[in-house]
Design a protein around this motif. Sequence first.
Motif, PDB file in Angstrom:
ATOM      1  N   ARG A  39      22.466  40.274  -8.349  1.00 36.52           N
ATOM      2  CA  ARG A  39      21.200  39.643  -7.971  1.00 36.52           C
ATOM      3  C   ARG A  39      20.020  40.592  -8.161  1.00 36.52           C
ATOM      4  N   GLN A  40      20.217  41.890  -7.912  1.00 31.22           N
ATOM      5  CA  GLN A  40      19.164  42.851  -8.224  1.00 31.22           C
ATOM      6  C   GLN A  40      18.847  42.861  -9.708  1.00 31.22           C
ATOM      7  N   THR A  41      19.908  42.837 -10.524  1.00 29.13           N
ATOM      8  CA  THR A  41      19.733  42.905 -11.974  1.00 29.13           C
ATOM      9  C   THR A  41      18.940  41.721 -12.474  1.00 29.13           C
ATOM     10  N   TRP A  42      19.316  40.539 -12.069  1.00 27.07           N
ATOM     11  CA  TRP A  42      18.647  39.344 -12.583  1.00 27.07           C
ATOM     12  C   TRP A  42      17.292  39.098 -11.925  1.00 27.07           C
ATOM     13  N   ARG A  43      17.081  39.659 -10.738  1.00 27.80           N
ATOM     14  CA  ARG A  43      15.748  39.612 -10.156  1.00 27.80           C
ATOM     15  C   ARG A  43      14.823  40.537 -10.936  1.00 27.80           C
ATOM     16  N   SER A  44      15.361  41.644 -11.432  1.00 23.55           N
ATOM     17  CA  SER A  44      14.583  42.572 -12.249  1.00 23.55           C
ATOM     18  C   SER A  44      14.271  41.978 -13.616  1.00 23.55           C
ATOM     19  N   ASN A  45      15.289  41.399 -14.248  1.00 21.79           N
ATOM     20  CA  ASN A  45      15.135  40.788 -15.569  1.00 21.79           C
ATOM     21  C   ASN A  45      16.266  39.780 -15.752  1.00 21.79           C
ATOM     22  N   PRO A  46      15.994  38.496 -15.656  1.00 21.13           N
ATOM     23  CA  PRO A  46      17.047  37.480 -15.730  1.00 21.13           C
ATOM     24  C   PRO A  46      17.696  37.358 -17.104  1.00 21.13           C
ATOM     25  N   HIS A  99      19.164  33.994 -17.123  1.00 20.19           N
ATOM     26  CA  HIS A  99      20.301  33.579 -16.309  1.00 20.19           C
ATOM     27  C   HIS A  99      19.776  32.948 -15.022  1.00 20.19           C
ATOM     28  N   VAL A 100      20.353  31.838 -14.650  1.00 23.12           N
ATOM     29  CA  VAL A 100      19.944  31.128 -13.436  1.00 23.12           C
ATOM     30  C   VAL A 100      20.802  31.610 -12.278  1.00 23.12           C
ATOM     31  N   MET A 101      20.158  32.073 -11.209  1.00 20.32           N
ATOM     32  CA  MET A 101      20.908  32.554 -10.056  1.00 20.32           C
ATOM     33  C   MET A 101      21.220  31.409  -9.100  1.00 20.32           C
ATOM     34  N   PRO A 102      22.486  31.133  -8.877  1.00 18.25           N
ATOM     35  CA  PRO A 102      22.850  30.138  -7.879  1.00 18.25           C
ATOM     36  C   PRO A 102      22.671  30.708  -6.474  1.00 18.25           C
ATOM     37  N   ASP A 103      22.926  29.886  -5.465  1.00 18.50           N
ATOM     38  CA  ASP A 103      22.932  30.397  -4.098  1.00 18.50           C
ATOM     39  C   ASP A 103      23.983  31.492  -3.994  1.00 18.50           C
ATOM     40  N   PRO A 104      23.764  32.471  -3.139  1.00 15.11           N
ATOM     41  CA  PRO A 104      24.709  33.591  -3.060  1.00 15.11           C
ATOM     42  C   PRO A 104      26.054  33.178  -2.473  1.00 15.11           C
ATOM     43  N   VAL A 105      27.076  33.926  -2.855  1.00 14.39           N
ATOM     44  CA  VAL A 105      28.388  33.753  -2.240  1.00 14.39           C
ATOM     45  C   VAL A 105      28.328  34.190  -0.785  1.00 14.39           C
ATOM     46  N   ARG A 106      27.651  35.311  -0.555  1.00 17.05           N
ATOM     47  CA  ARG A 106      27.463  35.831   0.803  1.00 17.05           C
ATOM     48  C   ARG A 106      25.974  35.986   1.080  1.00 17.05           C
ATOM     49  N   LYS A 107      25.510  35.386   2.160  1.00 20.07           N
ATOM     50  CA  LYS A 107      24.108  35.525   2.519  1.00 20.07           C
ATOM     51  C   LYS A 107      23.773  36.956   2.931  1.00 20.07           C
ATOM     52  N   TYR A 147      28.910  33.501 -10.901  1.00 20.73           N
ATOM     53  CA  TYR A 147      27.732  33.802 -11.717  1.00 20.73           C
ATOM     54  C   TYR A 147      27.994  33.682 -13.213  1.00 20.73           C
ATOM     55  N   SER A 148      29.173  33.186 -13.580  1.00 19.80           N
ATOM     56  CA  SER A 148      29.551  32.977 -14.984  1.00 19.80           C
ATOM     57  C   SER A 148      29.428  34.264 -15.802  1.00 19.80           C
ATOM     58  N   ILE A 177      18.992  40.016 -18.723  1.00 23.54           N
ATOM     59  CA  ILE A 177      20.013  41.056 -18.888  1.00 23.54           C
ATOM     60  C   ILE A 177      21.389  40.412 -18.796  1.00 23.54           C
ATOM     61  N   ASP A 178      22.224  40.635 -19.787  1.00 23.20           N
ATOM     62  CA  ASP A 178      23.606  40.159 -19.742  1.00 23.20           C
ATOM     63  C   ASP A 178      24.466  41.181 -18.996  1.00 23.20           C
ATOM     64  N   ILE A 179      25.438  40.682 -18.244  1.00 23.71           N
ATOM     65  CA  ILE A 179      26.323  41.527 -17.448  1.00 23.71           C
ATOM     66  C   ILE A 179      27.761  41.264 -17.852  1.00 23.71           C
ATOM     67  N   CYS A 180      28.556  42.325 -17.892  1.00 22.61           N
ATOM     68  CA  CYS A 180      29.997  42.200 -18.157  1.00 22.61           C
ATOM     69  C   CYS A 180      30.751  43.093 -17.177  1.00 22.61           C
ATOM     70  N   TYR A 181      31.698  42.504 -16.437  1.00 23.84           N
ATOM     71  CA  TYR A 181      32.568  43.286 -15.570  1.00 23.84           C
ATOM     72  C   TYR A 181      33.728  43.847 -16.394  1.00 23.84           C
ATOM     73  N   VAL A 182      34.060  45.117 -16.164  1.00 23.19           N
ATOM     74  CA  VAL A 182      35.266  45.687 -16.761  1.00 23.19           C
ATOM     75  C   VAL A 182      36.096  46.303 -15.641  1.00 23.19           C
ATOM     76  N   TYR A 183      37.414  46.131 -15.722  1.00 21.73           N
ATOM     77  CA  TYR A 183      38.315  46.582 -14.675  1.00 21.73           C
ATOM     78  C   TYR A 183      39.258  47.647 -15.221  1.00 21.73           C
ATOM     79  N   THR A 184      39.228  48.821 -14.607  1.00 26.75           N
ATOM     80  CA  THR A 184      40.137  49.907 -14.950  1.00 26.75           C
ATOM     81  C   THR A 184      41.279  49.929 -13.924  1.00 26.75           C
TER      82      THR A 184
END
Length: 451
Positions: A164-171, A283-291, A208-209, A173-180
């Motif tokens: 949410r910080q990232t997309w509030r800064s610039n919607p 990117h459109v931000m939906p309602d948060p998972v956690r308030k 957040y797709s 910006i694309d994000i990708c999670y990587v898991y090690t």
Amino acid sequence: MLAGFMEQPFYPPLEICGNTSQVGFMLSKLHYCCVLLFCLVSSASGEDFVLRKAVECTPRGGLPNIRKKIEAGQTLKVAYLGGSITAAPGWRIKSREWLAAQYPKAKFEEIHAAIGGTGSDLGVFRLENDALRHSPDLLFVEFAVNDGGTNPSQIHKAMEGIVRQTWRSNPEIDICYVYTLTDKMLPDLKAGNMPKAASAMEVLADHYSIPSIHFGVKVAAMETAGELIFKAPQPKKTAETKPWVFSSDGVHPLVETGHQIYTDTIARSWPAIWEAGTTPGPHVMPDPVRKDNWEKARQIPITESMLKGSWTKLPDDDPLLQVFAKNMPQLFRADAPDAALVFAFDGTTAAVFDLLGPDGGQLTLQLDQDAPSTVNKIDAYCTYYRMAKTQIATDINPGTHQVTITLTNGKIDKRNILFEQNREFFDKNPEKFEKNLWYASSILVIGDVVK
């Protein structure tokens, strides 16, 4: 269980803006062992939590804005936010080089935003300074290992705050999670499941797709097939030795084998992510998972008006500041027992981003009218300096709170604090431990610092 790990120090040099330093960015054994505590606390949250099925890549909404800019031959900035596995000169550098080779008409620049031994609970505070202010186009987020022993609810707070910080800064910006992964996570993966931290992050990736890539699925398959040994001494000819040795410590991949597998996983996952990202735009931000997510996490510079007593602001050419300047643009040093940091914050959580080191002193922490507590800014690993945080309050009642942190004249038996294997360093370099100081850089807060 951890004693054997402590006998084998892991202090690799990490690339910092194209240079190598073994001073401040070396991964401490403390961080290493904390990562390995995953196996001890993975079921300690008290919450029912279902592990996700292990899938190497879930494209979801893809990376549509990255695709558009690549096709246009533009310059793209790729930010890497994570821990020591990302800070090492491995998949971070290899993936950028792969992108450059794959798309020669575009130009790829790197934003190195990884710090060894840190998780999303610090990443969410330093996101703005370390990544967003450099205007990234793509943000890789890697915290599945260092969040391995963290309660899923805390993972959700911090990781959702990052999104949410990232997309509030610039919607756009694309994000990708990587898991090690670590060797303690292999059993889950070999059973067909993602470990707990990655499973928790997948909840947010769905919401957040955000596309996600699990580096461990291929590693587990290779280990099962006998093509890879997860933990063994590094051979002299790493890439030529078969089966491959993935890591020498069960956590940090070897550059020629483990990091190459990670990079190959990105390359293998890229076509599906590419095809999924067909609709560029904000990117459109939906309602948060956690308030109560940590979207409002902030890193606020310490100002001289907050300092009482004997302090020194390190000059720009100070060697210690130069080591940490990328993450700590300023450092104040408390020089005498009268030195205090005094501020108020309106919020629920606060800490100070600071250093641990051989000349670290003792602090007294006072929050509102609570009983004061004491903390030492030196620990058993402090033969060198490393970034840390002094926690002040976590999830307390909202409102304005007063904080006073004072350097005391308390005497610390530093030699006995050090691990036995580090006491020889103390005996050879007693002058490094003589002073009792505190190096502070910024305030980490959920909320805001107020006058």
